[in-house]
Enzyme design. Structure first.
Site, PDB file in Angstrom:
ATOM      1  N   GLY A 259       0.821  -1.195   0.000  1.00 36.67           N
ATOM      2  CA  GLY A 259       0.000   0.000   0.000  1.00 36.67           C
ATOM      3  C   GLY A 259       0.859   1.252   0.000  1.00 36.67           C
ATOM      4  O   GLY A 259       2.002   1.241  -0.460  1.00 36.67           O
ATOM      5  N   SER A 260       0.334   2.330   0.563  1.00 33.20           N
ATOM      6  CA  SER A 260       1.001   3.623   0.494  1.00 33.20           C
ATOM      7  C   SER A 260       2.193   3.699   1.445  1.00 33.20           C
ATOM      8  O   SER A 260       2.240   3.016   2.473  1.00 33.20           O
ATOM      9  CB  SER A 260       0.017   4.748   0.821  1.00 33.20           C
ATOM     10  OG  SER A 260      -0.298   4.739   2.208  1.00 33.20           O
ATOM     11  N   THR A 261       3.119   4.580   1.121  1.00 35.46           N
ATOM     12  CA  THR A 261       4.297   4.776   1.965  1.00 35.46           C
ATOM     13  C   THR A 261       3.942   5.317   3.347  1.00 35.46           C
ATOM     14  O   THR A 261       4.479   4.815   4.348  1.00 35.46           O
ATOM     15  CB  THR A 261       5.310   5.690   1.254  1.00 35.46           C
ATOM     16  OG1 THR A 261       5.809   4.994   0.096  1.00 35.46           O
ATOM     17  CG2 THR A 261       6.477   6.040   2.160  1.00 35.46           C
TER      18      THR A 261
ATOM     19  N   VAL B  94       1.294   4.844   5.194  1.00 29.38           N
ATOM     20  CA  VAL B  94       0.762   3.734   5.999  1.00 29.38           C
ATOM     21  C   VAL B  94       1.873   2.738   6.312  1.00 29.38           C
ATOM     22  O   VAL B  94       1.974   2.224   7.426  1.00 29.38           O
ATOM     23  CB  VAL B  94      -0.411   3.046   5.283  1.00 29.38           C
ATOM     24  CG1 VAL B  94      -0.880   1.824   6.082  1.00 29.38           C
ATOM     25  CG2 VAL B  94      -1.571   4.012   5.094  1.00 29.38           C
ATOM     26  N   GLY B  95       2.737   2.467   5.327  1.00 29.17           N
ATOM     27  CA  GLY B  95       3.854   1.568   5.556  1.00 29.17           C
ATOM     28  C   GLY B  95       4.788   2.074   6.637  1.00 29.17           C
ATOM     29  O   GLY B  95       5.304   1.291   7.456  1.00 29.17           O
TER      30      GLY B  95
ATOM     31  N   GLU C 285       5.660  -3.538   0.626  1.00 27.70           N
ATOM     32  CA  GLU C 285       5.786  -2.971  -0.714  1.00 27.70           C
ATOM     33  C   GLU C 285       4.957  -1.705  -0.740  1.00 27.70           C
ATOM     34  O   GLU C 285       3.725  -1.751  -0.595  1.00 27.70           O
ATOM     35  CB  GLU C 285       5.299  -3.932  -1.798  1.00 27.70           C
ATOM     36  CG  GLU C 285       5.682  -3.425  -3.190  1.00 27.70           C
ATOM     37  CD  GLU C 285       4.606  -3.582  -4.234  1.00 27.70           C
ATOM     38  OE1 GLU C 285       4.378  -2.625  -5.007  1.00 27.70           O
ATOM     39  OE2 GLU C 285       3.983  -4.650  -4.288  1.00 27.70           O
TER      40      GLU C 285
ATOM     41  N   CYS D 273       1.486   0.228  -8.066  1.00 21.00           N
ATOM     42  CA  CYS D 273       2.667   0.816  -7.436  1.00 21.00           C
ATOM     43  C   CYS D 273       3.858   0.839  -8.388  1.00 21.00           C
ATOM     44  O   CYS D 273       4.708   1.724  -8.301  1.00 21.00           O
ATOM     45  CB  CYS D 273       3.031   0.028  -6.173  1.00 21.00           C
ATOM     46  SG  CYS D 273       1.805   0.149  -4.859  1.00 21.00           S
TER      47      CYS D 273
END
Length: 486
Positions: free
Chosen positions: A232-234, A236-237, A254, A288
């Site tokens: 998902g998004s950076t 959130v990561g 990822e 992505c």
């Protein structure tokens, strides 16, 4: 043939279970807003039960013979192949993806599932390593990690779920999985149904259909899970990484990308345009790995722009259920609004349009910006929409500098007629993956898939996922009594 819309519940401890929150969420086709199904959302208590039963189930699942795990994996594959038409239909409807995209996604899901057949004998095998102590034998084993938390996104929900779930199960782990409820069937229920039919024991794989309003960070903080796999998004990561770090949990992340497609001075422009069209517009740019910046050497720039824009104008758009459609809708109105905000801001900041698209509901036809400054907000934003940015490079070396001038490092591509030069330059690009004379969207279970910098950590792919999803254990055997210094 299965009617997957009926599996609109969570799959907990081997049972299709109504959510206990009293709330529901509608799963709608993003093109025409027609209702696909309605999910009842699971409660926090149900999530806790899923992790607890997964922990218990792993004790036995981790001891099963490789042949038993292999048989179940093969049966799950057979089920998906038997129901191919229905699966493709659901993937297309839920994601808004073209029929081509839906078939590609199912094929990739099957590829990951079937590649996991080769992992079932990787646990409890040992290798012997040298010892500096006399009469000592050192054995190194790989054991199942335990319970794995899996969280997948809306864009390629089945594939990006399966690449965690299949190898995790093959290696004797259990999985608690949360798909995005916008694609809850393709990303969760269909996979659970496949393993249910295959005879997977209760509690080994669980799907939670719920939302963050109910569960907050409990998918991340559960004491029963040893690894969090997330795509998902950076932002959130980064949040997940922070929590995992405090709890000393492993992560496989990822995240976002700002992927460059580089055309060097000696490239074949026609071939480069072919690749760029596919790598930018498959699934409306909602990947992505999608091409985010087209970086073109000045000697090829005008020719590339002219040919690229002409090709973009010809891409069919509309209802993804029409087999001729390539560009369908973005996943929801919020994403379409976000894309239009990016476009309007880019125009207000003076970015030049070579092709202006239009919005029809959640569907955007392509926009092509040219002469873009690589440091502009437009060039430094992960677009996730059918929006192209074309940037001119003064030299081949300058193209690499531009490519690396981003916080991200997921995928990249270089076009050149000098293959050795391509490989040499490929090593200079700061990304986890670089493809010479191809586009940026490539995936396979036989390669180390993953990014650098703000694009994530960890690697998917058979050889590398074994390291991620197992625990290394050293057992030594002193074959003769040892003499100690005191």
């Amino acid at each position: 043939m299965e009617k997957f819309e009926q599996f609109n519940k969570s799959f907990i401890d081997g049972e299709w279970t109504e959510g206990k929150t009293g709330r529901t969420v509608e799963d709608r086709d993003p093109y025409d807003q027609s209702l696909i199904t309605t999910f009842s959302l699971a409660s926090l208590d149900q999530l806790h039960k899923a992790f607890e039963t997964a922990k218990e189930a792993q004790k036995e699942w981790g001891k099963t013979k490789p042949e038993e795990r292999l048989e179940i994996l093969k049966k799950a594959s057979d089920y998906l192949r038997t129901n191919r038409e229905e699966v493709v239909g659901i993937v297309s409807r839920e994601t808004g993806g073209s029929v081509i995209k839906a078939n590609v996604e199912l094929d990739l899901s099957l590829e990951y599932l079937e590649a996991s057949f080769n992992l079932v004998d990787k646990i409890y095998q040992h290798r012997e390593v040298q010892s500096s102590v006399e009469a000592k034998k050192n054995y190194v084993y790989r054991l199942p990690l335990g319970v794995i938390t899996s969280i997948s996104p809306f864009n390629f929900p089945m594939n990006l779920s399966m690449r965690t779930i299949a190898p995790a199960l093959a290696l004797g782990n259990t999985v608690v999985h949360k798909p995005d409820t916008q694609t809850g069937l393709a990303g969760g229920s269909i996979i659970a149904r496949a393993f249910e039919v295959a005879g997977l024991p209760k509690g080994v794989f669980q799907v939670i259909q719920t939302d963050l309003q109910e569960i907050g960070d409990e998918m991340l903080t559960s004491p029963h899970s040893g690894l969090i796999s997330f795509t998902g998004s950076t932002p959130v990561g980064q949040h997940i990484g922070g929590i995992a770090g405090k709890l000393l949990k492993r992560v496989a992340l990822e995240l976002g990308g700002n992927n460059p497609f580089i055309v060097l001075s000696d490239a074949d422009v026609d071939r480069a345009v072919d690749a760029a069209i596919f790598g930018k517009f498959i699934h409306q740019g909602q990947i992505c790995m999608i091409i985010n910046r087209l970086i073109i050497h000045k000697d090829k720039y005008d020719e590339f722009v002219q040919k690229y824009v002409e090709r973009v104008k010809q891409i069919p758009y509309g209802d993804p259920k029409d087999p001729k459609t390539i560009i369908g809708p973005l996943i929801n109105e919020r994403q379409a609004d976000k894309a239009m905000e990016i476009i309007e801001q880019a125009k207000a900041e003076g970015n030049k349009l070579a092709l202006e698209g239009q919005r029809m509901g959640n569907l955007l036809t392509p926009y092509v910006f040219v002469d873009v400054d690589n440091r502009s907000k437009l060039a430094q934003t992960e677009l996730f929409a059918p929006i192209s940015t074309i940037i001119k490079a003064e030299s081949d070396e300058h193209a690499i500098e531009l490519a690396n001038d981003t916080e991200y490092g997921l995928s990249s591509a270089i076009f050149t007629n000098d293959l050795e030069k391509g490989r040499e330059f490929g090593l200079k690009v700061e990304s986890g993956m670089t493809h010479i004379n191809d586009q940026t969207v490539n995936d396979s279970p036989s390669v180390p898939f993953g990014g650098t910098k703000a694009s994530g950590m960890g690697r998917f792919g058979n050889e590398w996922i074994v390291e991620e999803f197992t625990v290394t254990k050293w057992v030594s055997v002193q074959t003769e009594y040892r003499k100690y210094p005191f």
